[in-house]
Scaffold this motif. Structure first.
Motif, mmCIF file in Angstrom:
data_model
loop_
_atom_site.group_PDB
_atom_site.id
_atom_site.type_symbol
_atom_site.label_atom_id
_atom_site.label_comp_id
_atom_site.label_asym_id
_atom_site.label_seq_id
_atom_site.Cartn_x
_atom_site.Cartn_y
_atom_site.Cartn_z
ATOM 1 N N ALA A 14 -6.045 -7.598 -13.740
ATOM 2 C CA ALA A 14 -6.299 -8.654 -12.749
ATOM 3 C C ALA A 14 -5.492 -8.440 -11.466
ATOM 4 N N ARG A 15 -4.329 -7.780 -11.555
ATOM 5 C CA ARG A 15 -3.512 -7.522 -10.362
ATOM 6 C C ARG A 15 -3.958 -6.279 -9.618
ATOM 7 N N GLY A 16 -4.882 -5.522 -10.193
ATOM 8 C CA GLY A 16 -5.362 -4.310 -9.543
ATOM 9 C C GLY A 16 -4.635 -3.058 -9.973
ATOM 10 N N THR A 32 -9.936 0.405 -4.303
ATOM 11 C CA THR A 32 -9.796 -0.891 -3.646
ATOM 12 C C THR A 32 -9.945 -1.967 -4.710
ATOM 13 N N ALA A 33 -8.944 -2.836 -4.808
ATOM 14 C CA ALA A 33 -8.961 -3.923 -5.795
ATOM 15 C C ALA A 33 -9.909 -5.021 -5.335
ATOM 16 N N SER A 34 -10.157 -5.987 -6.229
ATOM 17 C CA SER A 34 -11.081 -7.081 -5.908
ATOM 18 C C SER A 34 -10.569 -7.959 -4.776
ATOM 19 N N ASP A 35 -9.249 -7.944 -4.511
ATOM 20 C CA ASP A 35 -8.697 -8.742 -3.410
ATOM 21 C C ASP A 35 -8.744 -7.996 -2.084
ATOM 22 N N GLY A 36 -9.264 -6.756 -2.064
ATOM 23 C CA GLY A 36 -9.414 -5.987 -0.832
ATOM 24 C C GLY A 36 -8.262 -5.036 -0.547
ATOM 25 N N ARG A 37 -7.198 -5.085 -1.319
ATOM 26 C CA ARG A 37 -6.061 -4.190 -1.084
ATOM 27 C C ARG A 37 -6.349 -2.810 -1.655
ATOM 28 N N HIS A 89 -5.108 0.578 -3.472
ATOM 29 C CA HIS A 89 -4.066 0.984 -4.415
ATOM 30 C C HIS A 89 -4.167 2.482 -4.659
ATOM 31 N N THR A 118 -8.828 -1.351 -14.216
ATOM 32 C CA THR A 118 -7.704 -2.067 -13.615
ATOM 33 C C THR A 118 -7.564 -3.435 -14.265
#
Length: 194
Positions: free
Chosen positions: A126-128, A97-102, A104, A124
């Motif tokens: 910055a875009r994840g 889970t990336a920092s934006d909650g999505r 991957h 990762t």
């Protein structure tokens, strides 16, 4: 200063002294060599330091732009090895889970004995997206030092090459002048000297 050293120094600096045998091209060559040494040493050092600083800043940006996150292995790593060869590392699919909650999914290299459901650490951007682990600070310092030394050597080499080319052109010009002078001497004597 000992007399032998003084004579050696005077012999090396003959182009700068007044002499009826000194040509204009000798003075040009002397200044060219002096300038080449100064520019080659100082310019190469400055270029090397600037390149090392720039490379270090690039490595620092690379380190600061990557984050370590926990991912879950979706498959047994051993199952991804063709023919179950005896290897210590294998490429397997992980989910994080990336920092934006999505969420991957991607592939990374893990220990071959790792089972599905195991948590592994991945890096990762910055875009994840998955990226390689950034170099450690000591590795970055060493790499930037190598870049600096390489740039310094190339800069000094370019200056040295230009100076050698200019010296070759000056030597060619001096040889032509010498040939013309021999022709004048030969004409004055009324025949060929060779």
């Amino acid at each position: 200063m000992r007399p032998a050293r003084r004579r050696t120094l005077r012999a090396r600096l003959w182009r700068f002294r007044r002499s009826p045998l000194r040509r204009v091209s000798d003075v040009v060559e002397a200044w060219l060599l002096l300038t080449a040494w100064v520019v080659g040493v100082l310019g190469g050092a400055i270029a090397g330091v600037l390149a090392a600083v720039e490379a270090d800043q690039g490595f620092e940006e690379e380190r600061s732009g990557r984050r370590e996150v926990v991912a879950v292995l979706l498959e047994n790593a051993r199952d991804t090895v063709p023919g179950h060869a005896d290897v210590s590392r294998a490429s397997a699919t992980v989910q994080w889970t990336a920092s934006d909650g999505r969420t991957h999914t991607g592939r990374t290299t893990v220990a071959a004995h790792t089972h599905a459901g195991t948590q592994v650490r991945v890096w990762t951007n910055a875009r994840g997206d998955l990226v390689s682990q950034p170099p450690a600070e000591s590795d970055a310092v060493m790499r930037s030092s190598f870049v600096g030394v390489g740039v310094a050597a190339v800069a000094a080499g370019v200056v040295w090459g230009c100076a050698r080319t200019a010296r070759a052109l000056l030597n060619r010009r001096r040889m032509r002048q010498w040939a013309l002078e021999w022709e004048r001497v030969d004409i004055r004597r009324g025949g060929r000297t060779a």
